[in-house]
Structures are given as C-alpha cells and as structure tokens.
Design a protein around this motif. Structure first.
Motif, PDB file in Angstrom:
ATOM      1  N   ILE A 190       6.150   7.049  -3.828  1.00 30.95           N
ATOM      2  CA  ILE A 190       7.293   7.455  -2.990  1.00 30.95           C
ATOM      3  C   ILE A 190       8.286   6.312  -2.861  1.00 30.95           C
ATOM      4  O   ILE A 190       9.507   6.519  -2.867  1.00 30.95           O
ATOM      5  N   GLY A 191       7.779   5.084  -2.763  1.00 24.64           N
ATOM      6  CA  GLY A 191       8.667   3.925  -2.725  1.00 24.64           C
ATOM      7  C   GLY A 191       9.487   3.806  -3.997  1.00 24.64           C
ATOM      8  O   GLY A 191      10.673   3.493  -3.959  1.00 24.64           O
ATOM      9  N   LEU A 192       8.853   4.063  -5.146  1.00 26.07           N
ATOM     10  CA  LEU A 192       9.575   4.052  -6.417  1.00 26.07           C
ATOM     11  C   LEU A 192      10.704   5.080  -6.412  1.00 26.07           C
ATOM     12  O   LEU A 192      11.820   4.802  -6.871  1.00 26.07           O
ATOM     13  N   MET A 193      10.413   6.269  -5.888  1.00 24.11           N
ATOM     14  CA  MET A 193      11.431   7.323  -5.871  1.00 24.11           C
ATOM     15  C   MET A 193      12.623   6.928  -4.997  1.00 24.11           C
ATOM     16  O   MET A 193      13.782   7.085  -5.403  1.00 24.11           O
ATOM     17  N   THR A 194      12.338   6.407  -3.803  1.00 25.58           N
ATOM     18  CA  THR A 194      13.448   6.041  -2.914  1.00 25.58           C
ATOM     19  C   THR A 194      14.247   4.882  -3.492  1.00 25.58           C
ATOM     20  O   THR A 194      15.464   4.800  -3.312  1.00 25.58           O
ATOM     21  N   GLY A 195      13.565   3.961  -4.213  1.00 21.53           N
ATOM     22  CA  GLY A 195      14.288   2.863  -4.862  1.00 21.53           C
ATOM     23  C   GLY A 195      15.126   3.354  -6.025  1.00 21.53           C
ATOM     24  O   GLY A 195      16.262   2.927  -6.211  1.00 21.53           O
TER      25      GLY A 195
ATOM     26  N   ALA B 168      12.774   4.442   4.659  1.00 25.55           N
ATOM     27  CA  ALA B 168      12.369   4.483   6.058  1.00 25.55           C
ATOM     28  C   ALA B 168      11.436   5.664   6.319  1.00 25.55           C
ATOM     29  O   ALA B 168      10.403   5.526   6.990  1.00 25.55           O
ATOM     30  N   ALA B 169      11.785   6.815   5.777  1.00 29.10           N
ATOM     31  CA  ALA B 169      10.944   8.002   5.948  1.00 29.10           C
ATOM     32  C   ALA B 169       9.597   7.812   5.257  1.00 29.10           C
ATOM     33  O   ALA B 169       8.555   8.242   5.772  1.00 29.10           O
ATOM     34  N   ALA B 170       9.590   7.143   4.093  1.00 30.36           N
ATOM     35  CA  ALA B 170       8.348   6.905   3.354  1.00 30.36           C
ATOM     36  C   ALA B 170       7.410   6.009   4.150  1.00 30.36           C
ATOM     37  O   ALA B 170       6.197   6.261   4.227  1.00 30.36           O
ATOM     38  N   LEU B 171       7.953   4.957   4.741  1.00 33.78           N
ATOM     39  CA  LEU B 171       7.123   4.045   5.535  1.00 33.78           C
ATOM     40  C   LEU B 171       6.553   4.748   6.757  1.00 33.78           C
ATOM     41  O   LEU B 171       5.404   4.519   7.144  1.00 33.78           O
ATOM     42  N   GLN B 172       7.357   5.614   7.372  1.00 35.48           N
ATOM     43  CA  GLN B 172       6.890   6.360   8.537  1.00 35.48           C
ATOM     44  C   GLN B 172       5.804   7.357   8.159  1.00 35.48           C
ATOM     45  O   GLN B 172       4.800   7.508   8.853  1.00 35.48           O
ATOM     46  N   ALA B 173       6.014   8.041   7.030  1.00 37.57           N
ATOM     47  CA  ALA B 173       5.087   9.104   6.632  1.00 37.57           C
ATOM     48  C   ALA B 173       3.761   8.561   6.112  1.00 37.57           C
ATOM     49  O   ALA B 173       2.702   9.114   6.379  1.00 37.57           O
ATOM     50  N   THR B 174       3.817   7.468   5.334  1.00 40.33           N
ATOM     51  CA  THR B 174       2.602   6.937   4.703  1.00 40.33           C
ATOM     52  C   THR B 174       1.915   5.875   5.549  1.00 40.33           C
ATOM     53  O   THR B 174       0.725   5.604   5.363  1.00 40.33           O
ATOM     54  N   ASN B 175       2.695   5.264   6.453  1.00 38.12           N
ATOM     55  CA  ASN B 175       2.166   4.165   7.272  1.00 38.12           C
ATOM     56  C   ASN B 175       1.580   3.065   6.392  1.00 38.12           C
ATOM     57  O   ASN B 175       0.570   2.450   6.735  1.00 38.12           O
ATOM     58  N   ASP B 176       2.213   2.842   5.235  1.00 29.89           N
ATOM     59  CA  ASP B 176       1.734   1.851   4.282  1.00 29.89           C
ATOM     60  C   ASP B 176       2.921   1.024   3.784  1.00 29.89           C
ATOM     61  O   ASP B 176       3.849   1.563   3.175  1.00 29.89           O
ATOM     62  N   PRO B 177       2.910  -0.294   4.031  1.00 29.75           N
ATOM     63  CA  PRO B 177       4.046  -1.140   3.639  1.00 29.75           C
ATOM     64  C   PRO B 177       4.247  -1.256   2.126  1.00 29.75           C
ATOM     65  O   PRO B 177       5.298  -1.725   1.684  1.00 29.75           O
ATOM     66  N   ILE B 178       3.264  -0.817   1.326  1.00 27.96           N
ATOM     67  CA  ILE B 178       3.390  -0.921  -0.134  1.00 27.96           C
ATOM     68  C   ILE B 178       4.564  -0.075  -0.644  1.00 27.96           C
ATOM     69  O   ILE B 178       5.092  -0.320  -1.724  1.00 27.96           O
ATOM     70  N   ALA B 179       4.993   0.910   0.153  1.00 23.25           N
ATOM     71  CA  ALA B 179       6.161   1.708  -0.239  1.00 23.25           C
ATOM     72  C   ALA B 179       7.375   0.810  -0.455  1.00 23.25           C
ATOM     73  O   ALA B 179       8.202   1.063  -1.334  1.00 23.25           O
TER      74      ALA B 179
ATOM     75  N   ALA C 203      14.338  -6.403   7.058  1.00 27.77           N
ATOM     76  CA  ALA C 203      13.637  -7.670   7.293  1.00 27.77           C
ATOM     77  C   ALA C 203      12.190  -7.401   7.703  1.00 27.77           C
ATOM     78  O   ALA C 203      11.256  -8.039   7.192  1.00 27.77           O
ATOM     79  N   GLY C 204      11.991  -6.454   8.604  1.00 27.12           N
ATOM     80  CA  GLY C 204      10.634  -6.119   9.036  1.00 27.12           C
ATOM     81  C   GLY C 204       9.809  -5.487   7.935  1.00 27.12           C
ATOM     82  O   GLY C 204       8.648  -5.849   7.709  1.00 27.12           O
ATOM     83  N   ALA C 205      10.417  -4.534   7.217  1.00 22.72           N
ATOM     84  CA  ALA C 205       9.700  -3.852   6.133  1.00 22.72           C
ATOM     85  C   ALA C 205       9.351  -4.821   5.012  1.00 22.72           C
ATOM     86  O   ALA C 205       8.269  -4.745   4.414  1.00 22.72           O
ATOM     87  N   GLY C 206      10.250  -5.760   4.728  1.00 23.43           N
ATOM     88  CA  GLY C 206      10.025  -6.710   3.641  1.00 23.43           C
ATOM     89  C   GLY C 206       8.891  -7.669   3.917  1.00 23.43           C
ATOM     90  O   GLY C 206       8.049  -7.916   3.045  1.00 23.43           O
ATOM     91  N   THR C 207       8.837  -8.232   5.133  1.00 22.06           N
ATOM     92  CA  THR C 207       7.748  -9.175   5.438  1.00 22.06           C
ATOM     93  C   THR C 207       6.399  -8.476   5.428  1.00 22.06           C
ATOM     94  O   THR C 207       5.391  -9.054   5.004  1.00 22.06           O
ATOM     95  N   THR C 208       6.370  -7.229   5.895  1.00 21.29           N
ATOM     96  CA  THR C 208       5.105  -6.479   5.886  1.00 21.29           C
ATOM     97  C   THR C 208       4.657  -6.192   4.459  1.00 21.29           C
ATOM     98  O   THR C 208       3.474  -6.312   4.122  1.00 21.29           O
ATOM     99  N   ALA C 209       5.604  -5.793   3.609  1.00 18.06           N
ATOM    100  CA  ALA C 209       5.259  -5.450   2.219  1.00 18.06           C
ATOM    101  C   ALA C 209       4.918  -6.679   1.400  1.00 18.06           C
ATOM    102  O   ALA C 209       4.138  -6.601   0.443  1.00 18.06           O
TER     103      ALA C 209
ATOM    104  N   ASN D 224       3.057  -9.113   1.894  1.00 14.01           N
ATOM    105  CA  ASN D 224       1.661  -9.560   1.924  1.00 14.01           C
ATOM    106  C   ASN D 224       0.888  -9.148   0.678  1.00 14.01           C
ATOM    107  O   ASN D 224       0.015  -9.867   0.209  1.00 14.01           O
ATOM    108  N   GLY D 225       1.192  -7.960   0.130  1.00 12.14           N
ATOM    109  CA  GLY D 225       0.410  -7.482  -1.008  1.00 12.14           C
ATOM    110  C   GLY D 225       1.208  -7.312  -2.283  1.00 12.14           C
ATOM    111  O   GLY D 225       0.732  -6.679  -3.229  1.00 12.14           O
ATOM    112  N   ILE D 226       2.421  -7.874  -2.328  1.00 14.29           N
ATOM    113  CA  ILE D 226       3.307  -7.587  -3.454  1.00 14.29           C
ATOM    114  C   ILE D 226       2.777  -8.153  -4.774  1.00 14.29           C
ATOM    115  O   ILE D 226       2.846  -7.490  -5.815  1.00 14.29           O
ATOM    116  N   VAL D 227       2.209  -9.350  -4.751  1.00 14.72           N
ATOM    117  CA  VAL D 227       1.744  -9.966  -6.000  1.00 14.72           C
ATOM    118  C   VAL D 227       0.596  -9.170  -6.601  1.00 14.72           C
ATOM    119  O   VAL D 227       0.578  -8.882  -7.811  1.00 14.72           O
ATOM    120  N   GLU D 228      -0.359  -8.769  -5.751  1.00 10.97           N
ATOM    121  CA  GLU D 228      -1.503  -8.001  -6.245  1.00 10.97           C
ATOM    122  C   GLU D 228      -1.068  -6.673  -6.841  1.00 10.97           C
ATOM    123  O   GLU D 228      -1.562  -6.247  -7.896  1.00 10.97           O
TER     124      GLU D 228
END
Length: 531
Positions: A118-123, A132-143, A428-434, A436-440
């Motif tokens: 879903i993050g790929l689609m919004t990007g 914003a809707a993807a983060l709310q719906a999935t509750n996962d910062p990887i979006a 800023a908030g979404a970026g710092t949360t995401a 954490n796992g971006i490299v993996e």
C-alpha cells in the motif's frame, strides 16, 4: 558538550528534521525537486539511528493536513459532480482503480506485505493523504518505506511521460485541441472590449429584452452615450450609436461584437460617473452564497464583472459561490460601491487568519466520525481513522461553506499554511518511525520493491491515458491533464502547462484531482482488508 544529545529533546529534533528536510526538498535536479517529501527522507535517516518523534505530533500534523485537503477539495468535488467535468473525475477514479488492481497483483507476485504494498501504491501516485490513510489502516510504519521508495519514480515517470508522449506521437497539441471537443470548453482569463451599437434591431430595447448574455460569459459593464456613461442594468435602454463596455472571454466577446456592431479601438472621451473597485469577500453571512442570491445589481445598482480566487481570475457567474478571500471586481457609483464594500465586510486581514473555533470543531467531529466502525460484507470492519474522518467532514462542511458555528471557507493562503504545517509534522513523525526498519526492508525486498513500484506507477499512467484518449475521445492535452490529476502529480501538471499556452490541462487536472485524492485514501484502507 555532546551536541547529539540535544536531539533527544523532541522539540529540537522536530525542527532539525524540518530544517534539513526543507533544504533537501528544495534541491532541484533537471527542474524537479522532492518538496515536502524531503522531510520524509531526512526523518527516515534519523529514525534509522534510533531517533523518534512522539506519535501525538504525527497525529496532530495528520489531522491538520487532512482537514486542509478536505477544505480545498470539497467545493470543487461536488461542483464537478453536477457538471460535464465529471468525465475527468471518472478518469481519475479509473486511474486509481488500475493502481489498486496492479498493487494487489504485485503484492501476490513478489510476496510483499500489505503495508509495504500500500505504501508503494501511495508513493507511485504521489499521494501523501493516501500514505496517511495507509498508516492509519495498517498501523505499520513500513508503509512509509514503500512510499519513500516509490515516490521519486512516481514524480519522474509522470513528468517524462507528459514531455515525451507528444514527441513520440508527433502530434501538434494545439491543432489536436481545436480538432477535439472536450467535455469542458475552457477559455482564458476574461478581457474587456468596447463595442459600438450598429444593429438596428437593438434600437430602443432594454438589455433584458435583448438577452445578450444568455448562454454567454459576457457582462455589460457600462453603456456610453455621448459624453456620459450608465451602468449596464436590465432596464437600461440602448440606442443606435451607443458604445457598450463588456467583459468576458474572447470567443464570447467576438460573437457579441458580430451581433452588436463593431469594436471601438480609439479612446473615447466621456464623463465617467462610474467607478471600478476590487472588493475582498469577508463577511461571514455571504460565505457560500452566490450572486443570484445576493442580488447585487437589483438591490445595490452595481455590476460584478470578474472574480479572483487563489491568484486566478474568472468571469463572474451568477451561480458562483463565494469563499472567504475571493476578490470581486465591481462597477458602480462611488456611493453604491461603499455600500457593497460594507456589505462584504472588507477590512485588512493577514494570510494566517484562521477561524480557530471552526478548525477545532471540524477536527473533533472528524476524529469522532473516524472512530465509527464500518462493516463491509465479506471483508470485515474498518474505520475511517484520523485520516478519513476529518477528510470526510471537511469535504461536507466546505461544500456548504458554513454549518452552524462552523465556517469552512478560509482564506486560501491560510488554508495552505494549515496544510503545509500539518504535512511536514506528519512526515517527520512518519519518517522517524519508518526509519527503524528501512535498511532491513530494502535489503530483503530490494528487487521486488523496485520492480513492483515501477509497475504500480507505469500501469496507471499508460492505462489512464489510453482510456482518456480512446474511450472518452479527449484531446491529448485534456488526456494528459486528467492523467496528472488522477496521479495527483502537480509536477506533471507543470510539464503539461509548458506544452501549450492554455489552461485546458489545468482544468482537466482540477476536475480529476479531488476524485483521485479521496479515492486513494479510501482505497488504502480497503486494501488493508483485502491484502
């Protein structure tokens, strides 16, 4: 002193990220830049090193940004649904629909997680409200990771498609536009003309009897007789030899001239007892009303010839509903104009004039609406969340302009301030949360992310253009404008505007954009249930 320890203070961290993100966002490569998304990329870097911004800051920014989006899109959204511009809206929906189907296929083929897909689609669709809707719906910062990877390619692909397609097809865009009749015939900014009355059928007849402005944009501002001028009212009688000063779009002025007589090019000296004044719309009781309801000509003896909104000038339309900050050009006597100025409540104002009570109520009601569970047969339940709830409420309220104590028509610059501040706080908030796992994620899913993001970007672009051109038989420039609106790509619109000296692409974009904007946010939440 360890300066890095200062970043443990959330307030300092926020402004450091905003500062660096703004610098990165302004860097241009071949005329393109990341804009606000620079904040997201910088925040991901900080997040990777363990820095975090409190979630409340992210949610506050999200609420402000989404409300600003809804206030901007609401009036245009419902207005387009009632007009032939709905064709562009349908194209916008189809483009998002193609992106949704492609996302489902890509997710299955490359075995990507739902938040990442879903993050790929919004990007790919360059849609921050969708993220914003993807983060709310999935509750996962990887979006946010998927969004950050697909976004640059999403911007670049649309711009290159717009620039290269006309060259590959070897088509003359201006001739193609004249040859193809689109659903919305748009004209350039209004202009004025003085025409001498030479048609004998008009002698001693009133303007109301002649119905000169029926099905036309023209407004008869003044009637000049000898060395005197009169306001162009319905009961004004025309005589042979009079000169009329009219305002409207060039095509309509040309048709009127052919019917009335000939254009007067030489300057005529006459005693002008009428004044032209630009008046700003501010009075609360007039927000959301139109000229037909206010009856300015009948009750105050003045003519409105033009309306300016957001830096763009339009010809007046009796059904045009006023928003706070609109600027109207009015013709009348000095005394009458003072009455109208008082009626519209003109006074000095600043760009950041915001009705805080209204903003708070929209956010509060929107968040409460976003908490209501919506049952979808076969898929389960979903909520609109902090993204969808305020968006829905803002769209409804902004359509009416005013509901009880809620005023939804802010000054356009003020609305941009609300949206810009909310957007950067959210990113800023979404970026710092995401971060954490971006490299993996990139290491494990690198190939799938690149190919998947490319497919989700290119498939809607090609499919949307072909549908606009072949199914709806639009001109090249209308098709490209609708495509940019459906992909929510403002840089793409900029490339369209460079192709031809007209506003046709902008009109198509403006009609498709709100539909795509809203549908992307809804689709992100639906995909969270499907994937």
């Amino acid at each position: 002193m360890n300066y890095l320890s200062l970043l443990d203070e959330p307030l300092i961290l926020i402004f450091v990220i905003l500062l660096l993100g703004s610098i990165v966002g302004q860097i241009k490569v071949k005329g393109l830049n990341l804009g606000a998304s620079g904040v997201l990329l910088v925040a991901m870097v900080f997040g990777h090193y363990g820095y975090n911004i409190p979630p409340i800051v992210q949610n506050l920014g999200l609420g402000l940004f989404i409300v600003a989006v809804g206030l901007q899109a609401g009036p245009r959204f419902f207005r387009m649904m009632k007009s032939s511009g709905i064709v562009f809206g349908i194209i916008g929906l189809i483009i998002v629909g193609i992106a949704v189907v492609t996302t489902i296929i890509v997710s299955k083929i490359f075995n990507l997680s739902a938040p990442l897909s879903i993050g790929l689609m919004t990007g790919a669709l360059t849609s921050t409200p969708g993220l914003a809707a993807a983060l709310q719906a999935t509750n996962d910062p990887i979006a946010s990771v998927g969004y950050g990877i697909a976004y640059p390619f999403g911007v670049l692909a649309v711009v290159l498609f717009v620039q290269l397609l006309p060259k590959l097809l070897k088509v003359d865009i201006e001739k193609d536009l004249k040859r193809t009749v689109g659903p919305v015939r748009h004209k350039s900014s209004p202009s004025s003309m003085m025409i001498k009355v030479e048609n004998k059928d008009m002698h001693k007849r009133t303007l109301k009897e002649l119905k000169l402005n029926r099905n036309s944009s023209v407004v008869i501002s003044k009637v000049v007789r000898g060395d005197r001028s009169f306001l162009g009212r319905n009961d004004t009688v025309l005589l042979l030899g009079d000169e009329i000063i009219v305002v409207g779009f060039k095509d309509d002025l040309q048709k009127l001239k052919e019917f009335v007589g000939s254009e007067v090019s030489a300057k005529i000296e006459y005693k002008d007892n009428l004044t032209i004044k630009r008046i700003t719309v501010e009075a609360d009781e007039l927000i959301g009303k139109n000229l037909r309801e206010i009856k300015l000509r009948a009750t105050h003896g003045v003519n409105v010839t033009r309306v300016e909104r957001g830096g763009f000038e339009f010809n007046q339309n009796p059904s045009w509903r006023f928003e706070r900050g609109d600027i109207i050009t009015v013709v009348g006597s000095e005394r009458r104009l003072k009455e109208v100025e008082k009626l519209f409540g003109t006074r000095y104002h600043t760009e950041t004039h915001v009705h805080l009570l209204s903003l708070s109520l929209i956010l509060l009601i929107g968040i409460l609406v976003g908490m209501i569970p919506i049952h979808i047969p076969g898929l389960g339940s979903m909520t609109l969340g902090v993204a969808g709830g305020p968006l829905f409420v803002a769209i409804i309220v902004s359509h009416f302009g005013k509901l009880g104590p809620i005023h939804a028509r802010f000054y356009q610059p003020a609305n941009r301030v609300i949206g810009d501040i909310g957007l950067v706080l959210f990113l800023a908030g979404a970026g710092t949360t995401a971060g954490n796992g971006i490299v993996e994620v990139v290491v494990n899913e690198g190939f799938g992310l690149v190919i998947g993001g490319s497919l989700i970007t290119l498939t809607p672009i090609i499919g949307g253009f072909l549908i606009a051109k072949k199914m709806f038989r639009l001109s090249i420039i209308h098709s490209l404008g609708a495509l940019c609106g459906g992909m929510t790509s403002t840089p793409g619109l900029g490339a369209c505007n460079n192709l031809i000296d007209s506003d046709d692409a902008a009109i198509a974009y403006a009609a498709a954009y709100p539909f795509a904007l809203i549908f992307v946010a809804l689709s992100a939440q639906l995909l969270a249930l499907v994937l």
